[in-house]
Structure formats: C-alpha cells, structure tokens
Write a protein that holds these residues in place. Structure first.
Motif, short mmCIF file in Angstrom:
data_model
loop_
_atom_site.label_atom_id
_atom_site.label_comp_id
_atom_site.label_asym_id
_atom_site.label_seq_id
_atom_site.Cartn_x
_atom_site.Cartn_y
_atom_site.Cartn_z
N ALA A 33 0.83 -1.20 0.00
CA ALA A 33 0.00 0.00 0.00
C ALA A 33 0.87 1.26 0.00
O ALA A 33 0.55 2.25 -0.69
CB ALA A 33 -0.94 0.00 1.21
N VAL A 34 1.96 1.23 0.76
CA VAL A 34 2.88 2.38 0.78
C VAL A 34 3.51 2.59 -0.60
O VAL A 34 3.63 3.72 -1.09
CB VAL A 34 3.96 2.17 1.86
N ILE A 35 3.91 1.50 -1.25
CA ILE A 35 4.52 1.61 -2.59
C ILE A 35 3.50 2.15 -3.58
O ILE A 35 3.82 3.03 -4.41
CB ILE A 35 5.07 0.25 -3.02
N ILE A 36 2.27 1.65 -3.53
CA ILE A 36 1.22 2.14 -4.43
C ILE A 36 0.98 3.63 -4.21
O ILE A 36 0.89 4.43 -5.17
CB ILE A 36 -0.09 1.36 -4.22
N PHE A 37 0.89 4.04 -2.95
CA PHE A 37 0.67 5.46 -2.64
C PHE A 37 1.85 6.30 -3.13
O PHE A 37 1.65 7.41 -3.66
CB PHE A 37 0.47 5.64 -1.14
N ALA A 38 3.06 5.78 -2.96
CA ALA A 38 4.25 6.55 -3.35
C ALA A 38 4.29 6.79 -4.85
O ALA A 38 4.55 7.91 -5.31
CB ALA A 38 5.51 5.83 -2.89
N VAL A 39 4.01 5.74 -5.64
CA VAL A 39 4.12 5.91 -7.10
C VAL A 39 2.95 6.71 -7.66
O VAL A 39 3.08 7.34 -8.72
CB VAL A 39 4.24 4.54 -7.80
N LEU A 40 1.79 6.70 -6.96
CA LEU A 40 0.65 7.46 -7.45
C LEU A 40 0.67 8.91 -6.98
O LEU A 40 0.44 9.83 -7.77
CB LEU A 40 -0.66 6.78 -7.01
N ALA A 41 0.94 9.10 -5.70
CA ALA A 41 0.91 10.45 -5.14
C ALA A 41 2.29 11.08 -5.05
O ALA A 41 2.40 12.30 -4.87
CB ALA A 41 0.26 10.44 -3.76
N GLY A 42 3.35 10.26 -5.18
CA GLY A 42 4.70 10.80 -5.05
C GLY A 42 5.02 11.92 -6.02
O GLY A 42 5.55 12.97 -5.61
N PRO A 43 4.73 11.75 -7.34
CA PRO A 43 5.03 12.85 -8.27
C PRO A 43 4.28 14.14 -7.95
O PRO A 43 4.72 15.21 -8.37
CB PRO A 43 4.58 12.27 -9.62
N LEU A 44 3.15 14.05 -7.23
CA LEU A 44 2.44 15.26 -6.84
C LEU A 44 3.10 15.93 -5.64
O LEU A 44 3.01 17.16 -5.47
CB LEU A 44 0.98 14.92 -6.50
N LEU A 45 3.75 15.12 -4.79
CA LEU A 45 4.42 15.67 -3.61
C LEU A 45 5.86 16.05 -3.89
O LEU A 45 6.36 17.06 -3.40
CB LEU A 45 4.36 14.64 -2.47
N TRP A 46 6.55 15.22 -4.69
CA TRP A 46 7.94 15.51 -5.08
C TRP A 46 7.90 16.05 -6.51
O TRP A 46 7.84 15.30 -7.47
CB TRP A 46 8.79 14.24 -4.99
N ARG A 47 7.91 17.34 -6.64
CA ARG A 47 7.61 17.99 -7.91
C ARG A 47 8.83 18.19 -8.80
O ARG A 47 8.78 18.97 -9.76
CB ARG A 47 6.93 19.34 -7.66
N VAL A 48 9.91 17.50 -8.53
CA VAL A 48 11.08 17.59 -9.41
C VAL A 48 10.79 16.79 -10.68
O VAL A 48 10.45 15.61 -10.61
CB VAL A 48 12.33 17.05 -8.71
N PRO A 49 10.90 17.39 -11.87
CA PRO A 49 10.60 16.65 -13.11
C PRO A 49 11.59 15.50 -13.31
O PRO A 49 12.80 15.69 -13.13
CB PRO A 49 10.74 17.71 -14.21
N PRO A 50 11.11 14.32 -13.68
CA PRO A 50 12.04 13.19 -13.85
C PRO A 50 12.88 13.25 -15.11
O PRO A 50 13.87 12.53 -15.21
CB PRO A 50 11.08 11.98 -13.89
#
Length: 302
Positions: A33-50
């Motif tokens: 669940a943590v991994i799913i949340f990270a990959v889904l919401a992570g780009p919204l929280l960590w706004r550095v472009p990949p």
C-alpha cells in the motif's frame, strides 16, 4: 439465567481474521500500500521533473536536493523511480490479469469438458516446455518495430510486453484451476445441479467458479510479482522501454555501467523491485491461508 447469545461469524470475517493473524501478510499488504501510494501520489508531492537534466549535478550522490542521487544527465533518481513505478506496476497488474484470465479459461474448459482435457493439457505442457526468457526475447525482437510504428513507441512496447508476459505465464494457473475444477465438479451440490437440469454455463458460473477462487486469487497476487520481475529483466536486457521512458528495470539497466563508481544508481531501483516483489509474495501467502478452509484453523506463522 441469562440466555447466551451466539454470534455466528461469516466466512468473510473468518478470512479477514486469518489474514490479519498472518504477520507477514499484514506487513506485505502495508508495504505494498505504501509503494502504491508513493508511485501514485509521489510525483504530486515531489515535484522535481524526472526528465529535466541538471548538468551541474551529474551522477551526484544522495543529498537533500536529490535524496536518491542523480543519473549521468543530472536527472533526479527519486523522481524517476516514482514515475517509473507507475509503468512497472501497470505492466505487472495488466499482465497478471491477462495470464489469470487465460489460465482460468483453459483450466475450467479442461476440467469441465472431458474431450478438451487432453488437448488443452498437452498444449499447456508444450508451453511449459518452452524456455521462457529466449521466447520473450524472440517475441520482442519480432514485433517491437511493427507495434511501435503502428501505435507509437511507448504504447506499442507496453502492449507488447504485457501480451508477451501474459501469454507465456498462464500455464501454472491453468493446471491449478483444472485440478480444483475436477475436484469441485464431483461434489454433491454440483451433482445435484446437474441432475436438476442446470446448464453447464450456469454450473460453471454459479457453483464451480465461486469454489475455486482461492487458487485464482493467490495465483493473481504471485503473478504480479512474476510480471514485474520479467519486465525488469527485459528492460535490463535492453528490450523493454526506451531510456527516456524510465521503469525500474530500465533504471537498473542504465545504472549497471556506473555500478563501481556510483552504486546508488543500481541500489535504489533494485531495492524498490525487491520490496515490491517481497510484499506481494507475503500477501499471496496470507491470502492462501485465509481462503483455504483447511488452513484457517492453523496457528498463524511468525
């Protein structure tokens, strides 16, 4: 004397209790669940472009600005891991659905229809005898360019990888489902339904499939892990997604060249893949115990 009230616990409650008693399954479910949340919401929280290079921080180590370090172009590895995780998990889930559907269809058909049992099982044995990785490599090399030119590079490779993994991993599901169908179809309630004139389609959907959900669900969870590992292997060998479309396997492949000097290039994608596969396997063990009535009474594993 007060009348004692008897509260009957349903099967779903029993399954849930057995699942939460399995410490490994609870840990795996929480981690997944943590991994799913990270990959889904992570780009919204960590706004550095990949995909934005920073030539002042080429192959930089972990820091406050770049917690996972950077690659050879200065792109943030944390942002790439979060962005690539969406693709890796999407491949795993979609390929799992395809393989489970194919395996269930073949297994049910072989278990219910006697005339199809022999040919379908021989077909299953044929696919099991084929070397998986060379077969996947041949499929990727034959159809990669055609699909890329037809529907686009990224979409074509995604469809090709999902299809290749799905059509080469349904065989264990088919054998497990067939064995359970052969057992269930001789039980009293199925025989009674057959004697009352119930059609075979209704027997399958109403009586057989609900009683073989346990192996199907367990196979589905383990299929996610298998698909993620297979996609990572294909990307690691250079036959997966292109370098500008990072997945966890692609990040591993790009970082191998710099392993001796910049080990974090390989460490972080490898850890994420390992944790994802470990969490899914733990969940599969817990679901197997929870869905199998014979195992529900056992003591929970440590």
């Amino acid at each position: 004397m007060a009348e004692r009230r008897v509260v009957s616990s349903g099967p779903w409650r029993d399954m849930w209790r057995q699942f939460v008693r399995h410490k490994g399954a609870v840990f795996g479910a929480g981690l997944f669940a943590v991994i799913i949340f990270a990959v889904l919401a992570g780009p919204l929280l960590w706004r550095v472009p990949p995909d934005t290079p920073d030539f002042s921080s080429l192959n930089a180590g972990p820091s406050m600005a770049h917690p996972f370090g950077t690659d050879q172009l200065g792109r943030d590895l944390l942002a790439q891991v979060l962005s690539g995780g969406r693709i890796s998990l999407a491949v795993g889930l979609t390929a799992m659905v395809l393989s489970v559907l194919l395996g269930t269809l073949v297994g049910v058909a072989a278990g219910v229809f006697r005339r199809l049992d022999g040919p379908l099982m021989r077909l299953t044995d044929l696919f099991l005898s084929l070397p998986l990785l060379p077969l996947l490599l041949v499929i990727m090399m034959l159809f990669r360019e055609a699909l890329s030119s037809a529907v686009g590079t990224n979409t074509g490779i995604f469809l090709l990888i999902v299809t290749a993994i799905g059509v080469t991993s349904w065989m264990p599901v088919a054998r497990i489902v067939r064995g359970d169908v052969l057992s269930v179809r001789e039980r009293e309630f199925v025989l009674a339904a057959r004697a009352s004139g119930t059609t075979q389609l209704r027997q399958i959907t109403r009586h057989i499939l609900p009683n073989i959900l346990s192996p199907i669900v367990v196979s589905a969870t383990l299929g996610i892990a298998n698909a993620i590992i297979t996609e990572s292997a294909l990307s690691f060998l250079g036959l997966g997604f292109p370098s500008d479309f990072p997945t966890w396997g692609r990040l591993l492949s790009d970082g191998v060249v710099y392993l001796s000097e910049f080990p974090w290039r390989v460490f972080w994608p490898g850890v994420i893949i390992s944790l994802t596969v470990l969490s899914v396997n733990f969940m599969g063990d817990g679901l197997r115990d929870a869905l199998d009535p014979k195992l529900r009474g056992r003591a929970a594993p440590l």
